[in-house]
Design an enzyme around this catalytic site. Structure first.
Site, PDB file in Angstrom:
ATOM      1  N   ASP A  64       0.825  -1.207   0.000  1.00 48.17           N
ATOM      2  CA  ASP A  64       0.000   0.000   0.000  1.00 48.17           C
ATOM      3  C   ASP A  64       0.859   1.257   0.000  1.00 48.17           C
ATOM      4  OD1 ASP A  64       0.945  -0.403   2.587  1.00 48.17           O
ATOM      5  OD2 ASP A  64      -1.002  -0.975   3.380  1.00 48.17           O
ATOM      6  N   ASN A 123      -7.629  -2.884  14.145  1.00 49.89           N
ATOM      7  CA  ASN A 123      -9.023  -3.161  13.761  1.00 49.89           C
ATOM      8  C   ASN A 123      -9.131  -4.361  12.811  1.00 49.89           C
ATOM      9  OD1 ASN A 123      -7.972  -2.149  11.406  1.00 49.89           O
ATOM     10  ND2 ASN A 123      -9.354  -0.398  11.238  1.00 49.89           N
ATOM     11  N   HIS A 125      -7.339  -4.772  10.003  1.00 53.07           N
ATOM     12  CA  HIS A 125      -7.010  -4.540   8.584  1.00 53.07           C
ATOM     13  C   HIS A 125      -5.716  -5.258   8.211  1.00 53.07           C
ATOM     14  CE1 HIS A 125      -4.665  -0.545   9.527  1.00 53.07           C
ATOM     15  NE2 HIS A 125      -3.799  -1.497   9.280  1.00 53.07           N
ATOM     16  N   GLU A 130      -9.666  -1.972   5.158  1.00 53.26           N
ATOM     17  CA  GLU A 130     -10.290  -1.658   6.442  1.00 53.26           C
ATOM     18  C   GLU A 130     -11.547  -2.515   6.643  1.00 53.26           C
ATOM     19  OE1 GLU A 130      -8.626   0.002   8.436  1.00 53.26           O
ATOM     20  OE2 GLU A 130      -8.038   2.002   7.766  1.00 53.26           O
TER      21      GLU A 130
HETATM   22  C1  F6R Z   1       1.469  -1.313   6.032  1.00 57.60           C
HETATM   23  C2  F6R Z   1       0.260  -2.112   6.143  1.00 57.60           C
HETATM   24  C3  F6R Z   1      -0.558  -2.116   7.387  1.00 57.60           C
HETATM   25  C4  F6R Z   1       0.270  -2.404   8.637  1.00 57.60           C
HETATM   26  C5  F6R Z   1      -0.613  -2.357   9.883  1.00 57.60           C
HETATM   27  C6  F6R Z   1       0.187  -2.584  11.146  1.00 57.60           C
HETATM   28  O1  F6R Z   1       2.062  -1.470   4.765  1.00 57.60           O
HETATM   29  O2  F6R Z   1      -0.083  -2.750   5.197  1.00 57.60           O
HETATM   30  O3  F6R Z   1      -1.571  -3.081   7.267  1.00 57.60           O
HETATM   31  O4  F6R Z   1       0.866  -3.657   8.520  1.00 57.60           O
HETATM   32  O5  F6R Z   1      -1.261  -1.123   9.956  1.00 57.60           O
HETATM   33  O6  F6R Z   1       1.056  -1.509  11.318  1.00 57.60           O
HETATM   34  P1  F6R Z   1       2.187  -1.529  12.432  1.00 57.60           P
HETATM   35  O7  F6R Z   1       3.150  -2.584  12.056  1.00 57.60           O
HETATM   36  O8  F6R Z   1       2.785  -0.154  12.380  1.00 57.60           O
HETATM   37  O9  F6R Z   1       1.504  -1.822  13.719  1.00 57.60           O
END
Ligand code: F6R
Length: 222
Positions: A64, A123, A125, A130
């Site tokens: 992403d 959450n 995701h 989301e």
């Molecule tokens: C980032 C991504 C997100 C993160 C998730 C956890 O490329 O795809 O899904 O993996 O938000 O983020 P952290 O590791 O910062 O807790």
């Protein structure tokens, strides 16, 4: 039931996953790697770039990227990847891929994803799919949830600077990856991991789709 593999601490989890990825790179056959950003994978990238692996056969495909900030912005995922991986491994720029609206076609044309590494949002995701995202979703522009904006505000000077939109691989895109590794660190991730992997499969918890993935490993540390 899916096993959550517990590692002793963050260093061990990072090392464990880096070793798994390193072994695949070392085989030397083409490897299409789905790459995450965020706090969780930083340790793994650190371990990976210190191994002297030959990345000539690897293409990376980011999960992403934010919409509305420049690639050079300190919090852009282009910048994150450069700082944590790309600057070290000498990948030819044409082997570095970021999402765009025809990303799924590009991925397929290059042979599909071999291994996709994921973190998980509080959450549920994965990438920026989301809650409420369709299980059949492909790469597209999405609105970030309030929860994600809040969680990610730790990387910005203020919550108002967090982009409200992103472009992300879809859940279908991720499910087509031949292998998936999901990593989580910290108690709040353990709770959502359990709900996603051991609870009902529902679009309200996007990561729950992974229960249907035939080649998934899940790692957790406190
Ligand atoms: C980032 C991504 C997100 C993160 C998730 C956890 O490329 O795809 O899904 O993996 O938000 O983020 P952290 O590791 O910062 O807790």
């Amino acid at each position: 039931m899916i096993t959550i593999e517990y590692l002793k601490n963050y260093d061990e989890m990072s090392q464990y996953v880096a070793t798994l990825v390193g072994k695949l790179i070392d085989v030397g056959t083409p490897l299409n790697l789905g790459t995450p950003t965020g706090g969780t994978p930083i340790g793994m990238y650190k371990k990976l770039v210190n191994t002297g692996l030959n990345w000539n056969n690897v293409h990376t495909f980011n999960l992403d990227e934010y919409v509305g900030i420049d690639k050079k912005h300190p919090q852009s995922y282009h910048k994150f990847m450069w700082d944590n991986l790309h600057a070290y491994v000498g990948l030819n720029p044409y082997k570095i891929h970021f999402p765009h609206l025809e990303y799924d076609m590009e991925i397929e044309a290059l042979g599909g994803l071999d291994l996709t590494i994921l973190g998980i949002g509080t959450n549920g995701h994965i990438a920026f799919n989301e809650p409420g995202s369709s299980f059949s979703s492909v790469t597209r522009i999405v609105n970030l949830s309030q929860q994600t904006i809040m969680d990610n505000s730790r990387f910005f000077d203020s919550i108002n600077q967090v982009p409200t939109q992103a472009i992300t691989m879809g859940l279908h895109t991720i499910m087509k990856s031949r292998q998936v590794i999901l990593m989580g660190q910290g108690e709040k991730k353990l709770d959502i991991l359990k709900r996603a992997l051991w609870g009902m499969v529902t679009e309200d918890i996007p990561a729950s789709i992974l229960q249907y993935h035939p080649n998934l490993r899940v790692f957790y540390c406190d």
